[in-house]
Design a protein around this motif. Structure first.
Motif, short mmCIF file in Angstrom:
data_model
loop_
_atom_site.label_atom_id
_atom_site.label_comp_id
_atom_site.label_asym_id
_atom_site.label_seq_id
_atom_site.Cartn_x
_atom_site.Cartn_y
_atom_site.Cartn_z
N CYS A 22 0.86 -1.18 0.00
CA CYS A 22 0.00 0.00 0.00
C CYS A 22 0.90 1.23 0.00
N SER A 23 0.65 2.10 -0.92
CA SER A 23 1.42 3.34 -1.02
C SER A 23 0.54 4.51 -0.64
N GLY A 24 1.02 5.33 0.27
CA GLY A 24 0.25 6.47 0.73
C GLY A 24 0.82 7.79 0.26
N SER A 25 -0.06 8.74 -0.01
CA SER A 25 0.36 10.09 -0.39
C SER A 25 -0.71 11.10 0.02
N GLY A 26 -0.30 12.34 0.12
CA GLY A 26 -1.24 13.41 0.46
C GLY A 26 -1.49 13.59 1.94
N PHE A 27 -0.74 12.88 2.76
CA PHE A 27 -0.85 13.03 4.21
C PHE A 27 0.49 12.63 4.82
N ILE A 28 0.65 12.96 6.10
CA ILE A 28 1.89 12.62 6.78
C ILE A 28 1.78 11.18 7.25
N PHE A 29 2.35 10.30 6.48
CA PHE A 29 2.19 8.86 6.66
C PHE A 29 2.56 8.43 8.07
N SER A 30 3.64 8.96 8.60
CA SER A 30 4.14 8.53 9.91
C SER A 30 3.26 9.00 11.07
N ASP A 31 2.29 9.85 10.80
CA ASP A 31 1.37 10.31 11.84
C ASP A 31 0.20 9.36 12.05
N TYR A 32 0.08 8.39 11.18
CA TYR A 32 -1.10 7.52 11.17
C TYR A 32 -0.77 6.08 11.52
N ALA A 49 -4.73 -6.90 10.21
CA ALA A 49 -3.53 -6.55 10.96
C ALA A 49 -3.42 -5.04 11.07
N GLY A 50 -2.76 -4.58 12.13
CA GLY A 50 -2.53 -3.16 12.31
C GLY A 50 -1.13 -2.92 12.83
N ILE A 51 -0.62 -1.73 12.56
CA ILE A 51 0.72 -1.38 13.00
C ILE A 51 0.73 0.07 13.45
N SER A 52 1.47 0.32 14.53
CA SER A 52 1.52 1.66 15.10
C SER A 52 2.31 2.61 14.21
N ARG A 53 2.26 3.89 14.56
CA ARG A 53 2.88 4.92 13.72
C ARG A 53 4.36 4.65 13.50
N GLY A 54 5.05 4.27 14.56
CA GLY A 54 6.49 4.02 14.45
C GLY A 54 6.83 2.60 14.05
N GLY A 55 5.81 1.75 13.97
CA GLY A 55 6.06 0.37 13.58
C GLY A 55 6.45 -0.55 14.70
N HIS A 56 6.40 -0.06 15.94
CA HIS A 56 6.88 -0.88 17.06
C HIS A 56 5.81 -1.82 17.62
N ALA A 71 4.08 -4.74 8.01
CA ALA A 71 5.28 -3.92 8.15
C ALA A 71 5.05 -2.59 7.45
N ARG A 72 5.79 -1.60 7.88
CA ARG A 72 5.68 -0.28 7.24
C ARG A 72 7.06 0.32 7.06
N ASP A 73 7.15 1.20 6.07
CA ASP A 73 8.37 1.95 5.81
C ASP A 73 7.96 3.42 5.75
N ASN A 74 8.20 4.15 6.81
CA ASN A 74 7.78 5.54 6.85
C ASN A 74 8.60 6.44 5.94
N ASP A 75 9.79 6.00 5.58
CA ASP A 75 10.59 6.79 4.64
C ASP A 75 10.01 6.73 3.23
N LYS A 76 9.41 5.58 2.91
CA LYS A 76 8.85 5.38 1.59
C LYS A 76 7.32 5.51 1.56
N ASN A 77 6.73 5.76 2.73
CA ASN A 77 5.27 5.87 2.82
C ASN A 77 4.57 4.62 2.30
N THR A 78 5.06 3.48 2.72
CA THR A 78 4.48 2.22 2.26
C THR A 78 4.14 1.30 3.42
N LEU A 79 3.15 0.49 3.17
CA LEU A 79 2.68 -0.51 4.10
C LEU A 79 2.66 -1.84 3.36
N ALA A 80 3.03 -2.90 4.06
CA ALA A 80 3.05 -4.21 3.43
C ALA A 80 2.33 -5.23 4.29
N LEU A 81 1.85 -6.27 3.63
CA LEU A 81 1.27 -7.41 4.33
C LEU A 81 1.80 -8.67 3.66
#
Length: 120
Positions: A22-32, A49-56, A71-81
């Motif tokens: 999942c690729s996100g844009s138009g918002f601050i990905f790491s805030d969500y 599944a769910g993951i916190s803002r920092g991925g922890h 898993a998420r990559d906040n640098d790339k604004n992506t989410l994976a399953l």
């Protein structure tokens, strides 16, 4: 404008694996907080599944425990399953969701979904 775009769905045999993105844009990905939901025909949408803002911190629905990894990559604004040991019951449309709690309420955004079909 917020966009969530899922990819990676498809047809897979029982026991197989798929990785959704999942690729996100138009918002601050790491805030969500980010989530994967799914909806099968005739059934309610359910949390996979769910993951916190920092991925922890991660949470999994009962059907996903031990088989799926979020898993998420906040640098790339992506989410994976990552989905392993897929079963026919995993057949559904999978949705990416971004959610944030604010004083004024909950902000929640959805992607358009990607179809996963598990069949022999």
């Amino acid at each position: 404008q917020v966009h969530l775009v899922e990819s990676g769905g498809g047809l897979v045999q029982p026991g197989g694996s798929l990785t959704l993105s999942c690729s996100g844009s138009g918002f601050i990905f790491s805030d969500y907080g980010m989530n994967w939901f799914r909806q099968a025909p005739g059934k309610e949408r359910e949390l996979v599944a769910g993951i916190s803002r920092g991925g922890h911190t991660t949470v999994y629905g009962d059907s996903a425990k031990g088989r799926f990894t979020i898993a998420r990559d906040n640098d790339k604004n992506t989410l994976a399953l990552k989905m392993n040991s897929l079963k026919p019951d995993d057949t559904a449309v999978y949705f990416c969701n971004a959610k944030m709690a604010k004083d004024s309420g909950i902000l929640s955004y959805w992607g358009q979904g990607t179809q996963v079909t598990v069949t022999s």
